[in-house]
Write a protein that holds these residues in place. Sequence first.
Motif, mmCIF file in Angstrom:
data_model
loop_
_atom_site.group_PDB
_atom_site.id
_atom_site.type_symbol
_atom_site.label_atom_id
_atom_site.label_comp_id
_atom_site.label_asym_id
_atom_site.label_seq_id
_atom_site.Cartn_x
_atom_site.Cartn_y
_atom_site.Cartn_z
ATOM 1 N N LYS A 115 0.847 -1.188 0.000
ATOM 2 C CA LYS A 115 0.000 0.000 0.000
ATOM 3 C C LYS A 115 0.886 1.242 0.000
ATOM 4 O O LYS A 115 1.241 1.764 1.059
ATOM 5 C CB LYS A 115 -0.939 0.001 1.205
ATOM 6 C CG LYS A 115 -2.171 0.885 1.025
ATOM 7 C CD LYS A 115 -3.145 0.678 2.161
ATOM 8 C CE LYS A 115 -4.413 1.481 1.971
ATOM 9 N NZ LYS A 115 -5.202 1.064 0.805
ATOM 10 N N PRO A 116 1.252 1.753 -1.160
ATOM 11 C CA PRO A 116 2.169 2.898 -1.215
ATOM 12 C C PRO A 116 1.532 4.169 -0.663
ATOM 13 O O PRO A 116 0.326 4.377 -0.790
ATOM 14 C CB PRO A 116 2.473 3.034 -2.709
ATOM 15 C CG PRO A 116 1.334 2.378 -3.400
ATOM 16 C CD PRO A 116 0.868 1.287 -2.495
ATOM 17 N N SER A 117 2.364 4.992 -0.071
ATOM 18 C CA SER A 117 1.913 6.307 0.393
ATOM 19 C C SER A 117 2.286 7.396 -0.606
ATOM 20 O O SER A 117 1.821 8.533 -0.495
ATOM 21 C CB SER A 117 2.536 6.629 1.757
ATOM 22 O OG SER A 117 3.957 6.585 1.675
ATOM 23 N N PHE A 118 3.109 7.019 -1.600
ATOM 24 C CA PHE A 118 3.616 8.000 -2.560
ATOM 25 C C PHE A 118 3.818 7.305 -3.900
ATOM 26 O O PHE A 118 4.466 6.266 -3.983
ATOM 27 C CB PHE A 118 4.953 8.562 -2.053
ATOM 28 C CG PHE A 118 5.669 9.460 -3.020
ATOM 29 C CD1 PHE A 118 5.508 10.841 -2.970
ATOM 30 C CD2 PHE A 118 6.521 8.937 -3.995
ATOM 31 C CE1 PHE A 118 6.181 11.671 -3.862
ATOM 32 C CE2 PHE A 118 7.201 9.746 -4.885
ATOM 33 C CZ PHE A 118 7.025 11.131 -4.811
ATOM 34 N N ILE A 119 3.237 7.875 -4.958
ATOM 35 C CA ILE A 119 3.496 7.409 -6.317
ATOM 36 C C ILE A 119 3.763 8.626 -7.198
ATOM 37 O O ILE A 119 3.026 9.611 -7.145
ATOM 38 C CB ILE A 119 2.313 6.608 -6.904
ATOM 39 C CG1 ILE A 119 2.064 5.320 -6.113
ATOM 40 C CG2 ILE A 119 2.588 6.254 -8.374
ATOM 41 C CD1 ILE A 119 0.887 4.514 -6.622
ATOM 42 N N GLN A 120 4.824 8.551 -7.972
ATOM 43 C CA GLN A 120 5.171 9.600 -8.933
ATOM 44 C C GLN A 120 5.382 8.939 -10.289
ATOM 45 O O GLN A 120 6.187 8.010 -10.419
ATOM 46 C CB GLN A 120 6.454 10.315 -8.510
ATOM 47 C CG GLN A 120 7.060 11.225 -9.567
ATOM 48 C CD GLN A 120 6.323 12.547 -9.703
ATOM 49 O OE1 GLN A 120 5.846 13.095 -8.726
ATOM 50 N NE2 GLN A 120 6.213 13.039 -10.927
ATOM 51 N N ILE A 121 4.636 9.389 -11.302
ATOM 52 C CA ILE A 121 4.746 8.810 -12.640
ATOM 53 C C ILE A 121 5.094 9.901 -13.641
ATOM 54 O O ILE A 121 4.411 10.929 -13.707
ATOM 55 C CB ILE A 121 3.436 8.107 -13.059
ATOM 56 C CG1 ILE A 121 3.154 6.912 -12.131
ATOM 57 C CG2 ILE A 121 3.523 7.638 -14.513
ATOM 58 C CD1 ILE A 121 1.840 6.233 -12.386
ATOM 59 N N ASN A 122 6.150 9.660 -14.405
ATOM 60 C CA ASN A 122 6.548 10.557 -15.484
ATOM 61 C C ASN A 122 6.491 9.773 -16.793
ATOM 62 O O ASN A 122 7.227 8.793 -16.957
ATOM 63 C CB ASN A 122 7.961 11.091 -15.261
ATOM 64 C CG ASN A 122 8.029 11.997 -14.049
ATOM 65 O OD1 ASN A 122 7.336 12.991 -13.968
ATOM 66 N ND2 ASN A 122 8.871 11.620 -13.091
ATOM 67 N N ARG A 123 5.610 10.207 -17.675
ATOM 68 C CA ARG A 123 5.437 9.532 -18.970
ATOM 69 C C ARG A 123 5.716 10.536 -20.066
ATOM 70 O O ARG A 123 4.918 11.448 -20.331
ATOM 71 C CB ARG A 123 4.001 9.014 -19.082
ATOM 72 C CG ARG A 123 3.673 8.319 -20.421
ATOM 73 C CD ARG A 123 4.315 6.952 -20.477
ATOM 74 N NE ARG A 123 3.780 6.149 -21.541
ATOM 75 C CZ ARG A 123 4.361 5.980 -22.731
ATOM 76 N NH1 ARG A 123 5.489 6.634 -23.003
ATOM 77 N NH2 ARG A 123 3.842 5.195 -23.642
ATOM 78 N N ASP A 124 6.883 10.430 -20.692
ATOM 79 C CA ASP A 124 7.285 11.315 -21.777
ATOM 80 C C ASP A 124 7.265 10.549 -23.090
ATOM 81 O O ASP A 124 7.803 9.431 -23.172
ATOM 82 C CB ASP A 124 8.692 11.867 -21.544
ATOM 83 C CG ASP A 124 8.753 12.836 -20.384
ATOM 84 O OD1 ASP A 124 7.681 13.247 -19.903
ATOM 85 O OD2 ASP A 124 9.876 13.166 -19.962
ATOM 86 N N ARG A 201 7.949 4.923 -13.120
ATOM 87 C CA ARG A 201 6.979 4.893 -12.016
ATOM 88 C C ARG A 201 7.761 4.708 -10.722
ATOM 89 O O ARG A 201 8.465 3.713 -10.552
ATOM 90 C CB ARG A 201 5.984 3.739 -12.195
ATOM 91 C CG ARG A 201 5.132 3.834 -13.463
ATOM 92 C CD ARG A 201 4.057 2.750 -13.473
ATOM 93 N NE ARG A 201 3.281 2.792 -14.711
ATOM 94 C CZ ARG A 201 3.227 1.791 -15.591
ATOM 95 N NH1 ARG A 201 3.900 0.669 -15.361
ATOM 96 N NH2 ARG A 201 2.506 1.893 -16.687
ATOM 97 N N ILE A 202 7.621 5.682 -9.837
ATOM 98 C CA ILE A 202 8.288 5.650 -8.537
ATOM 99 C C ILE A 202 7.223 5.495 -7.456
ATOM 100 O O ILE A 202 6.192 6.167 -7.493
ATOM 101 C CB ILE A 202 9.094 6.940 -8.302
ATOM 102 C CG1 ILE A 202 10.172 7.090 -9.377
ATOM 103 C CG2 ILE A 202 9.719 6.952 -6.906
ATOM 104 C CD1 ILE A 202 10.835 8.463 -9.376
ATOM 105 N N ALA A 203 7.453 4.591 -6.527
ATOM 106 C CA ALA A 203 6.504 4.378 -5.436
ATOM 107 C C ALA A 203 7.266 4.116 -4.144
ATOM 108 O O ALA A 203 8.395 3.601 -4.162
ATOM 109 C CB ALA A 203 5.571 3.210 -5.749
ATOM 110 N N ALA A 204 6.642 4.473 -3.023
ATOM 111 C CA ALA A 204 7.311 4.291 -1.735
ATOM 112 C C ALA A 204 6.289 4.091 -0.624
ATOM 113 O O ALA A 204 5.145 4.539 -0.720
ATOM 114 C CB ALA A 204 8.193 5.496 -1.424
ATOM 115 N N ASP A 205 6.749 3.402 0.426
ATOM 116 C CA ASP A 205 6.027 3.373 1.691
ATOM 117 C C ASP A 205 7.053 3.687 2.778
ATOM 118 O O ASP A 205 8.058 4.344 2.509
ATOM 119 C CB ASP A 205 5.302 2.040 1.909
ATOM 120 C CG ASP A 205 6.253 0.844 1.982
ATOM 121 O OD1 ASP A 205 7.496 1.047 1.967
ATOM 122 O OD2 ASP A 205 5.754 -0.298 2.050
#
Length: 284
Positions: A115-124, A201-205
């Motif tokens: 269950k991530p608390s942070f998701i950052q997605i960059n699609r170029d 796609r970056i994700a973290a808990d």
Amino acid sequence: MKIGIVGPAEQAVAWENHLRIHQSVTEVVIVPQLNSLNSIDACFLLDNSDNRLNHVLEAVKQGLHTFLIAPLPTSDSKLANQVYHASQEANVRLQFSHWPTLTPASKWMAKKITKPSFIQINRDITHSEQLESDSSFDHLWTNELAFCLRWINGAVHHIDLNTVTFQSQKPHTLHLLIRFDSGATANICVNAAAFASRHHRIAADHNYLTDCDVLEQTVRLGEENESKHLYFNRQSFDASKAAELAAMEFIKSIQLKRPTIYNGYHLMELTQTLDKINKRLSRI
């Protein structure tokens, strides 16, 4: 287990090959239309038509466990709601081919970070690549939104977005921030006029940080050691296994009577969120 595959013969044969390796599959039947199926346990529906969600509903009403292999049908939230509730009442397993969720890299990350608390997605994507692509700009960010909603799996608290459009009113870039009731956030930035293509796609808990290079299908997993220093391990994955593994997941879900990895509930939640976003977009 007897499986029916509905759709074009060439595609159907490819999926038949994925199914033949499973000992629980005793017979595979390929037909061009849903109404041609008789006495089967589950259905693989290869349908890119605008009516594909209606066809899913037909399969559900026939009591067929159904795997829709097509882009997510997101245009009708009321129908998505109807399909979900009909499948629940009929005790039918539904699975949708949302490949960002179903690929081996994504499944591995989800096991590390439930269950991530942070998701950052960059699609170029470059402008020329976008012009030649079969996918629309909306499909690019909608797929990423579906990925975030499915993984965080919580109620949406706030939506903020902005786009870059010119006289044609066609969007070239989009920034979307989703905040959830849990405090988790998902930040999606899509640029269809980039100098070079990249997709991360970056994700973290509280324990792990994952960075997935989607184009390369590699994942860096970061965690702190006993000295509180961050170190990384790198994993590589074979995206060509996604279809075979998705078929196996679907069959296992039927056998174990458990929800599929991307099911009718997830589609319903996505379409409801898209309704809110589209209202915002109409005012920009």
